[in-house]
Design a protein around this motif. Structure first.
Motif, PDB file in Angstrom:
ATOM      1  N   VAL A  75      12.515   4.269 -71.556  1.00 37.82           N
ATOM      2  CA  VAL A  75      11.188   4.883 -71.533  1.00 37.82           C
ATOM      3  C   VAL A  75      11.356   6.381 -71.756  1.00 37.82           C
ATOM      4  CG1 VAL A  75       9.159   5.362 -70.124  1.00 37.82           C
ATOM      5  CG2 VAL A  75      10.264   3.120 -69.993  1.00 37.82           C
ATOM      6  N   TRP A  96       8.018  11.591 -62.813  1.00 37.61           N
ATOM      7  CA  TRP A  96       9.115  10.867 -63.475  1.00 37.61           C
ATOM      8  C   TRP A  96      10.270  11.819 -63.779  1.00 37.61           C
ATOM      9  CZ3 TRP A  96       9.793   5.780 -65.448  1.00 37.61           C
ATOM     10  CH2 TRP A  96      10.811   5.639 -66.397  1.00 37.61           C
ATOM     11  N   MET A 101      14.281  10.150 -63.764  1.00 36.76           N
ATOM     12  CA  MET A 101      14.195   8.746 -64.135  1.00 36.76           C
ATOM     13  C   MET A 101      14.642   8.483 -65.565  1.00 36.76           C
ATOM     14  SD  MET A 101      13.436   7.305 -61.408  1.00 36.76           S
ATOM     15  CE  MET A 101      13.328   5.670 -62.103  1.00 36.76           C
ATOM     16  N   GLN A 105      16.558   5.079 -64.840  1.00 36.46           N
ATOM     17  CA  GLN A 105      15.883   3.839 -65.221  1.00 36.46           C
ATOM     18  C   GLN A 105      16.883   2.788 -65.710  1.00 36.46           C
ATOM     19  OE1 GLN A 105      13.649   3.966 -69.011  1.00 36.46           O
ATOM     20  NE2 GLN A 105      14.359   6.067 -69.235  1.00 36.46           N
ATOM     21  N   HIS A 109      17.040  -1.465 -65.269  1.00 41.47           N
ATOM     22  CA  HIS A 109      16.995  -2.424 -66.371  1.00 41.47           C
ATOM     23  C   HIS A 109      18.213  -3.353 -66.334  1.00 41.47           C
ATOM     24  CE1 HIS A 109      14.444   0.746 -68.713  1.00 41.47           C
ATOM     25  NE2 HIS A 109      13.730   0.060 -67.829  1.00 41.47           N
ATOM     26  N   PHE A 211      10.630  -5.842 -61.199  1.00 42.43           N
ATOM     27  CA  PHE A 211      10.963  -5.813 -62.621  1.00 42.43           C
ATOM     28  C   PHE A 211      11.607  -7.157 -62.958  1.00 42.43           C
ATOM     29  CE2 PHE A 211      10.322  -1.510 -61.542  1.00 42.43           C
ATOM     30  CZ  PHE A 211      10.042  -0.809 -62.707  1.00 42.43           C
ATOM     31  N   SER A 369       5.715  -2.979 -65.381  1.00 42.39           N
ATOM     32  CA  SER A 369       6.244  -2.587 -64.070  1.00 42.39           C
ATOM     33  C   SER A 369       6.349  -1.072 -63.960  1.00 42.39           C
ATOM     34  CB  SER A 369       7.610  -3.236 -63.841  1.00 42.39           C
ATOM     35  OG  SER A 369       7.509  -4.645 -63.848  1.00 42.39           O
ATOM     36  N   TRP A 370       6.836  -0.399 -65.013  1.00 43.84           N
ATOM     37  CA  TRP A 370       6.926   1.061 -64.965  1.00 43.84           C
ATOM     38  C   TRP A 370       5.536   1.691 -64.891  1.00 43.84           C
ATOM     39  CZ3 TRP A 370      10.917   2.906 -63.075  1.00 43.84           C
ATOM     40  CH2 TRP A 370      12.197   2.534 -63.440  1.00 43.84           C
ATOM     41  N   GLU A 371       4.565   1.108 -65.582  1.00 43.87           N
ATOM     42  CA  GLU A 371       3.195   1.635 -65.501  1.00 43.87           C
ATOM     43  C   GLU A 371       2.654   1.513 -64.090  1.00 43.87           C
ATOM     44  OE1 GLU A 371       1.275  -0.634 -68.512  1.00 43.87           O
ATOM     45  OE2 GLU A 371       2.483   0.246 -70.115  1.00 43.87           O
ATOM     46  N   VAL A 373       4.557   1.597 -61.385  1.00 49.34           N
ATOM     47  CA  VAL A 373       5.266   2.637 -60.634  1.00 49.34           C
ATOM     48  C   VAL A 373       4.579   3.986 -60.816  1.00 49.34           C
ATOM     49  CG1 VAL A 373       7.416   3.962 -60.526  1.00 49.34           C
ATOM     50  CG2 VAL A 373       7.503   1.471 -60.650  1.00 49.34           C
ATOM     51  N   VAL A 391       3.419   3.294 -71.004  1.00 50.75           N
ATOM     52  CA  VAL A 391       4.671   4.009 -71.224  1.00 50.75           C
ATOM     53  C   VAL A 391       5.076   3.839 -72.681  1.00 50.75           C
ATOM     54  CG1 VAL A 391       5.467   3.796 -68.848  1.00 50.75           C
ATOM     55  CG2 VAL A 391       6.042   2.007 -70.500  1.00 50.75           C
ATOM     56  N   TRP A 393       8.310   3.647 -75.385  1.00 54.73           N
ATOM     57  CA  TRP A 393       9.731   3.300 -75.440  1.00 54.73           C
ATOM     58  C   TRP A 393      10.405   3.983 -76.618  1.00 54.73           C
ATOM     59  CZ3 TRP A 393      11.819   0.350 -71.576  1.00 54.73           C
ATOM     60  CH2 TRP A 393      10.932  -0.377 -70.786  1.00 54.73           C
TER      61      TRP A 393
END
Length: 474
Positions: A75, A96, A101, A105, A109, A211, A369-371, A373, A391, A393
């Protein structure tokens, strides 16, 4: 009759029991990803030399199955749905960056791909309640309970521990998260779980985000490692058989028949030397490339036993790695199968098509999941969360830069797509690069410079006129 709400102690006991129940399976996955595999089959009478070959036979392909897709999951941006042109960096993205992160991150993952799921907690910094603290948690250290494990975004409660105790009856420290508080607990003791402290976390939900890149409708998760363990064991066994054949049977063996060996004699007496059992001691025959064997007896025959062909073992290893590549959606060339010599960018993209589809599926799941967070981070920062934010990528495709730029240019010219909308799609370009380019474009825009000049020209006479009127009135 109304249902009673379970106490914190009861929830902690349930969570700790579930962690212990899952320990064997998750520890096995952890062992295999670190190269501590179950050894290949060896007979009970195996010598130390065989045991050494069994250790050397471990060829750990499993980390590659995790690292390859995880390296395409990064991300590097965040976009709110109502974000205006030139708006400052969103507060969620500031959090972030504050939590580093960009680098942290990747372990989340990798754990999600390895075990099938990983978790991230979002809490308030005790020293600054407006600063979110983001922490990744291994599934070996946390149990999470959902009303609907397949559909719910956030759990009802979760138990995180420092580590499972090695001794039965030993205590471990943990934290139980529910919809209002974080409870500091001790679990695993003889007297049962006990609460040693509680504090509100400032949310009306349990701040633990899952996640899970591959979850089914029953809430079951599957990682990329566990299904590949049988094939990995097969590869190790074949490599072990190869090493045994290579060590003991990969060379020619010379044989002599019809020739009586010479025996050692005592130099003083000339008598034949006997061993402890009374048998004569033969003189070893030294046969190598620098020696020529001669026998006095005409009936003596010299021959040789051919070496064991190793091609079958190599073919078996290649077949197993092909199966590994097919089931994991990994390009065979990544496992050393096939050749990548002189492959064009188009051919490379075609070979990676299955991997690209898997990565795209992972992005959909992990991106949500990141959104979530960042949604929790917005609550901590005191700004209005945006449920439609997304987010961005990093583009990790194998297309060449010239090919990508050419395609983006055609989209601008032929489809009338705004050129600025294509900036973020250039490989290697970050959100900060796009923001700086936008500032440069505005600074170099002749229309904006003319508007600024006209505004300055109009403002100057107005100021002079106002000053003159004031002086005349005096």
């Amino acid at each position: 009759m109304a249902e009673t709400t379970p106490s914190v102690e009861e929830l902690a006991a349930v969570g700790f029991d579930r962690l212990r129940a899952d320990r064997e399976r998750l520890d096995r996955i952890d062992r295999y990803i670190r190269g501590e595999h179950d050894g290949p089959y060896t007979p009970k009478s195996a010598t130390e030399e065989y045991k050494l070959l069994a250790k050397r036979a471990v060829s750990n392909w499993l980390p590659l199955l995790v690292k390859t897709p995880s390296q395409a999951l990064a991300v590097d941006g965040f976009r709110r749905s109502a974000e205006a042109e030139g708006q400052e960096t969103p507060e969620e993205w500031r959090a972030w960056q504050d939590q580093r992160m960009d680098a942290r991150q990747a372990p989340v993952h990798r754990a999600a791909l390895t075990y099938g799921q990983a978790f991230v907690t979002v809490l308030r910094d005790p020293a600054d309640p407006t600063r979110p603290v983001i922490r990744g948690v291994s599934p070996r250290l946390i149990h999470v309970s959902y009303a609907d494990p397949a559909a719910d975004a956030l759990p009802l409660w979760a138990l995180q521990i420092e580590g499972l105790p090695e001794k039965e009856g030993a205590e471990a420290r943990g934290w139980l998260y529910d919809g209002t508080s974080v409870h500091d607990v001790m679990v695993g003791g003889k007297d049962g779980p006990r609460v040693i402290g509680s504090a509100p976390h400032g949310f009306d939900v349990c701040p633990v985000v899952r996640f899970a890149p591959d979850v089914d409708l029953e809430g079951r998760v599957t990682g990329v490692v566990e299904p590949m363990i049988p094939i990995q064991d097969r590869v190790n066994q074949t490599v072990f058989d190869l090493l045994v054949s290579q060590t003991f049977g990969s060379f020619k063996v010379r044989t002599i028949s019809g020739m009586a060996p010479e025996f050692k004699r005592d130099p003083a007496t000339g008598e034949v030397v006997l061993d402890a059992s009374g048998r004569p001691v033969p003189i070893p025959i030294r046969a190598d490339a620098s020696r020529f064997l001669v026998a006095p007896d005409p009936d003596t025959k010299f021959s040789q036993l051919d070496e064991t062909p190793l091609g079958g073992f190599l073919d078996a290893i290649e077949t197993a790695t092909k199966h590994l590549a097919a089931l994991s959606q990994l390009p065979p060339m990544y496992l050393g199968v096939g050749s990548v010599t002189n492959l064009s960018a188009e051919a490379m993209a075609a070979a990676e098509m299955a991997l690209s589809r898997a990565v795209e599926e992972y992005r959909h799941a992990l991106g949500e999941s990141w959104e979530l967070v960042l949604f929790l981070c917005a609550i901590v920062k005191g700004v209005e969360p945006d449920p439609e934010a997304e987010v961005l990528w990093t583009d990790a495709g194998s297309r060449s830069l010239s090919q990508t730029v050419d395609a983006l240019g055609k989209a601008v010219q032929m489809l009338q797509v705004p050129a600025r909308a294509m900036w973020s799609r250039i490989p290697g370009v970050t959100a900060r690069d796009v923001e700086e380019w936008a500032q440069m474009a505005e600074a170099d825009d002749p229309g904006l410079r003319m508007a600024d000049a006209m505004a300055s020209a109009v403002a100057a006479p107005a100021a002079v006129t106002d000053g003159y009127a004031g002086g005349d009135g005096a």
